[in-house]
Design a protein around this motif. Sequence first.
Motif, short mmCIF file in Angstrom:
data_model
loop_
_atom_site.label_atom_id
_atom_site.label_comp_id
_atom_site.label_asym_id
_atom_site.label_seq_id
_atom_site.Cartn_x
_atom_site.Cartn_y
_atom_site.Cartn_z
N ASN A 155 3.14 -0.16 3.98
CA ASN A 155 3.28 0.73 5.20
C ASN A 155 2.13 1.60 5.32
O ASN A 155 2.70 1.98 6.58
CB ASN A 155 4.64 2.03 4.06
CG ASN A 155 5.72 0.59 3.78
OD1 ASN A 155 5.97 -1.09 4.30
ND2 ASN A 155 6.41 0.87 2.70
N GLU A 156 1.74 1.81 4.26
CA GLU A 156 0.64 2.51 5.04
C GLU A 156 0.22 2.10 5.51
O GLU A 156 -0.56 2.52 6.57
CB GLU A 156 -0.33 3.66 4.00
CG GLU A 156 0.28 4.48 3.34
CD GLU A 156 -0.40 5.13 1.83
OE1 GLU A 156 -1.45 5.39 2.27
OE2 GLU A 156 0.31 5.57 1.17
N TRP B 205 1.93 2.59 -12.02
CA TRP B 205 2.69 2.67 -10.84
C TRP B 205 1.97 1.31 -9.88
O TRP B 205 3.10 1.35 -9.56
CB TRP B 205 1.40 3.85 -10.48
CG TRP B 205 1.77 4.61 -8.74
CD1 TRP B 205 3.18 5.39 -8.32
CD2 TRP B 205 1.75 4.05 -7.23
NE1 TRP B 205 3.15 5.38 -7.48
CE2 TRP B 205 2.06 4.65 -6.68
CE3 TRP B 205 0.50 3.16 -7.23
CZ2 TRP B 205 2.25 4.19 -5.10
CZ3 TRP B 205 0.38 2.41 -5.82
CH2 TRP B 205 1.22 3.71 -4.89
N TYR B 206 1.14 0.96 -9.66
CA TYR B 206 0.23 -0.22 -9.05
C TYR B 206 1.83 -1.19 -9.30
O TYR B 206 2.04 -1.93 -8.39
CB TYR B 206 -0.51 -0.40 -9.23
CG TYR B 206 -1.84 0.45 -8.49
CD1 TYR B 206 -1.68 0.19 -7.11
CD2 TYR B 206 -3.07 1.11 -8.82
CE1 TYR B 206 -2.49 0.75 -6.12
CE2 TYR B 206 -3.48 1.25 -8.15
CZ TYR B 206 -3.84 1.53 -6.81
OH TYR B 206 -4.99 2.19 -5.82
N ASP C 260 4.92 -0.52 -8.01
CA ASP C 260 5.28 -0.43 -6.36
C ASP C 260 4.68 -1.70 -5.65
O ASP C 260 5.15 -2.15 -4.83
CB ASP C 260 3.86 0.27 -6.03
CG ASP C 260 3.98 0.30 -4.68
OD1 ASP C 260 4.96 1.12 -3.65
OD2 ASP C 260 2.61 0.36 -4.16
N ASN D 207 7.32 -5.61 8.13
CA ASN D 207 5.03 -5.48 7.84
C ASN D 207 4.71 -6.78 8.68
O ASN D 207 3.97 -6.49 8.82
CB ASN D 207 5.37 -5.06 6.94
CG ASN D 207 5.44 -3.55 5.98
OD1 ASN D 207 5.44 -2.61 7.44
ND2 ASN D 207 5.44 -3.61 5.31
N PRO E 182 -2.87 4.66 -1.94
CA PRO E 182 -2.04 5.53 -1.27
C PRO E 182 -1.79 6.35 -1.65
O PRO E 182 -1.75 6.80 -2.80
CB PRO E 182 -0.67 4.01 -1.80
CG PRO E 182 -1.90 2.70 -2.24
CD PRO E 182 -2.85 3.28 -3.09
N GLN E 183 -1.27 6.82 -0.66
CA GLN E 183 -0.87 9.11 -0.95
C GLN E 183 -0.32 8.82 -2.72
O GLN E 183 -0.99 10.11 -3.00
CB GLN E 183 -0.55 9.05 -0.38
CG GLN E 183 -0.54 10.68 0.06
CD GLN E 183 -1.44 11.15 -0.22
OE1 GLN E 183 -2.01 11.12 0.78
NE2 GLN E 183 -1.96 12.20 -1.17
N ALA E 184 1.32 7.75 -2.70
CA ALA E 184 1.75 8.89 -4.36
C ALA E 184 0.69 8.23 -5.05
O ALA E 184 0.77 9.04 -6.50
CB ALA E 184 2.77 7.52 -4.35
N ILE F 183 4.48 -2.50 -1.99
CA ILE F 183 4.63 -1.85 -0.34
C ILE F 183 3.53 -0.24 0.31
O ILE F 183 3.87 -0.12 1.11
CB ILE F 183 6.33 -1.62 -1.49
CG1 ILE F 183 6.78 -2.47 -2.24
CG2 ILE F 183 7.16 -1.01 0.20
CD1 ILE F 183 6.72 -4.32 -0.96
N SER F 184 3.80 0.73 -0.77
CA SER F 184 3.56 1.47 -0.05
C SER F 184 2.11 1.18 0.26
O SER F 184 1.70 1.68 1.15
CB SER F 184 2.92 2.73 -1.49
OG SER F 184 3.88 2.79 -1.62
N THR F 185 0.98 0.65 0.08
CA THR F 185 -0.45 -0.08 0.42
C THR F 185 0.00 -0.79 2.10
O THR F 185 -0.41 -0.30 3.09
CB THR F 185 -1.16 -0.87 -0.38
OG1 THR F 185 -1.87 0.15 -1.58
CG2 THR F 185 -2.40 -1.25 0.66
#
Length: 199
Positions: A190-191, A179-180, A183, A64, A151-153, A186-188
Motif C-alpha cells: 500500500n505504501e 508483525w511482518y 501483515d 495494488n 513500513p510505517q506501522a 500489505i502495508s509495504t
Amino acid sequence: MKIPVAKALFNSHSYIEYRKLITDLLIEKKSTGNEQSEDLTHYSELNETRMNRLDKTIKITEENSSALKSLKNEYIWLVISEGWCGDAAQLLPVINKMAVESGKIDLRIVLRDENEELMKLFLTNKKKSIPILIIVDKETGSVLGNWGPRPQAAADLVNDYKKEFGVIDETIKTNLQLWYLHDKGISTQNELVNLMLNL
C-alpha cells in the motif's frame, strides 16, 4: 545525486542474483557485508528460509496489482540491502513481486557496505538503516523518491519499544517478525503503490 546512483546501478544485482549471492556465501558460512560473525551468518540463514517462504506465499492484492499495471512510465527500484538484515528479508520478496507484477519496474539490489557513498545520501535519523528503496526514472536517471527502512506501522512499533526500554533487543526483533507475519506484505504494498501514484 546522480553519480552514486549510476555507480551503484552499474554494480547492482537482480533479485535472483542477490538470492544466489546470499546462498553461495552461506555455503562458505559467510554473510554479505564487511563484518563477519557467527551472529550475522545465523541471521542470513534465518533470512534465507524466510525469503524462500515469502517468495512462495506473498500475494499482491488485486487493487495494488491494477495500480502497478497502470503506471505510465518505466522505473528502476534500486534497493540498498544486506543478507543479514531481517527487515530486508521480509520486504524484498514483496518488492520483487510488485516489480514483476507491474511490468514497468526493474528491481536492482546493491549491498550497503559496498555502496558507502550511496548509503550516505539515504540515512534514517543519521543511521545506515536498510533496506532503502530508491525510485529512479528509467528514462532520465533522476531520483524521484525513496522509501524505507520499514513500513510505517513497523517503524512505530520499533520506535515505541525503543522509547520505553531504551534498546533494540531480541524481544522487539521477535515482535517485529510477528508483525511482518501478520501483515503479509500489505502495508509495504500500500505504501509503495501510494508513493508511485503520487509521483
